[in-house]
Design a protein around this motif. Sequence first.
Motif, short mmCIF file in Angstrom:
data_model
loop_
_atom_site.label_atom_id
_atom_site.label_comp_id
_atom_site.label_asym_id
_atom_site.label_seq_id
_atom_site.Cartn_x
_atom_site.Cartn_y
_atom_site.Cartn_z
N UNK A 19 0.75 -1.12 0.14
CA UNK A 19 0.13 -0.04 0.02
C UNK A 19 0.68 1.08 0.05
N UNK A 20 2.10 1.23 -0.16
CA UNK A 20 2.93 2.39 -0.19
C UNK A 20 2.82 3.11 -1.22
N UNK A 21 2.45 2.63 -2.59
CA UNK A 21 2.31 3.36 -3.61
C UNK A 21 0.82 3.65 -4.20
N UNK A 22 0.26 4.67 -4.89
CA UNK A 22 -0.95 4.60 -5.48
C UNK A 22 -0.84 4.65 -6.95
N UNK A 23 -1.80 3.87 -7.56
CA UNK A 23 -1.63 3.88 -8.95
C UNK A 23 -2.14 5.33 -9.47
N UNK A 24 -1.24 5.74 -10.32
CA UNK A 24 -1.71 6.84 -10.98
C UNK A 24 -2.22 6.93 -12.53
N UNK A 25 -1.62 5.99 -13.19
CA UNK A 25 -2.07 5.73 -14.55
C UNK A 25 -2.12 4.30 -15.08
N UNK A 26 -2.87 4.01 -15.92
CA UNK A 26 -2.63 2.51 -16.58
C UNK A 26 -2.96 2.76 -17.91
N UNK A 27 -1.99 2.15 -18.73
CA UNK A 27 -1.99 2.20 -20.10
C UNK A 27 -1.88 0.81 -20.95
N UNK A 28 -2.56 0.74 -22.01
CA UNK A 28 -2.11 -0.68 -22.79
C UNK A 28 -1.30 -0.05 -23.92
N UNK A 29 -0.27 -0.72 -24.41
CA UNK A 29 0.30 -0.11 -25.52
C UNK A 29 0.53 -1.14 -26.50
N UNK A 30 0.19 -0.60 -27.72
CA UNK A 30 0.55 -1.29 -29.03
C UNK A 30 0.18 -2.68 -29.12
N UNK A 31 0.35 -3.26 -30.37
CA UNK A 31 -0.10 -4.48 -30.89
C UNK A 31 1.05 -5.71 -30.16
N UNK A 32 1.83 -5.11 -29.54
CA UNK A 32 2.58 -6.35 -28.86
C UNK A 32 1.96 -6.87 -27.47
N UNK A 33 0.84 -5.92 -27.21
CA UNK A 33 0.05 -6.85 -26.11
C UNK A 33 0.87 -6.36 -24.66
#
Length: 326
Positions: free
Chosen positions: A283-297
């Motif tokens: 719990x030390x960190x907080x998720x700020x962003x989630x991204x999926x990238x490109x066709x490489x999955x």
Amino acid sequence: MQSIDFKLSRILVSSPNKELTLFDMKHYTKDNPGNSKKGYVMLESQGTAVAIGDQHYFVALEYDRTICYYQFVGSDGVYFKLVNKFKNKFLHKEPIMAMHVDDKETFIVTVGAMADTFIRVWSLKGEMLFELNTSQVEHHKASFGEGNILLRSWTPEVKLFNITMSKDGKEFSKIERGTEMSHSDGVLEGACDLKGENGVSLRKDRTIQLWKLDPRNHSSKVKKLMDHDIFGHGELSVCAIHTVENEAGRTVSIVALSDGNDIVLCDGDTLDIVKVFKSPYGGKDTVQEIRFTGRKSVVMYCYSHKVGRVLLWNISALLSQLTGHK
């Protein structure tokens, strides 16, 4: 709060300590994620928005509303070289909260924060090419896809704006209003896939809404999230959506959700949980962003604490399972 931009394997982060940092996930390893950090530069004031171009790295400064762009040199301890900066009296009255640079670095799109409800387009010399007043009460968050802007304000809808190019695709033409994700209740977050064809939004009642954003076939479906223990009791505050096609042409979506700690991947059709990623830092960190990238999955996650962290998981096997690829 960090400002983050993704492009292929590169991640650019502006931190509250006035540091602009470049990560390259080609050098990422699970055992030593710090290898992905390529270099940094200290800014004159905090960067409120960043963007990755083809050759340069752009940041909007909070203090004097200046846009700077750098070249990465990465030698002899000098990682970034300032190429140019500009300040225009019409830039924005409030800090810039989101910024985008086209692939050929011919124009910059900026979105004002809070009461500054303008989207503006600039040449790299600082000449204003276009402006649009979104007529929202206040801007809360904006993100960019492939030729679109997803904007969330303090009203119960998420709006999509389309960036239109000239017929030959070489020059900027205009920004026009697209479809929207309308809600009767408060919306916490919204996201669209890279092409702006599918969207996801989170509502305060723990309901997730999936959208078809094509104006010719605009539709949505609402699903109530089950009270899985993995979600805890906190508000789901971060989301992303990734869309791929299988060999038969069927579209398959994956939705990523987070309550700020762990990250859950769901089948976009059934909302069944297909994968859970636990934060190695608890719990030390907080998720700020989630991204999926490109066709490489490959999916990338950004965490923020006293220092910025970037984590990466490969989901190619999961995508093969969902799309029916062998």
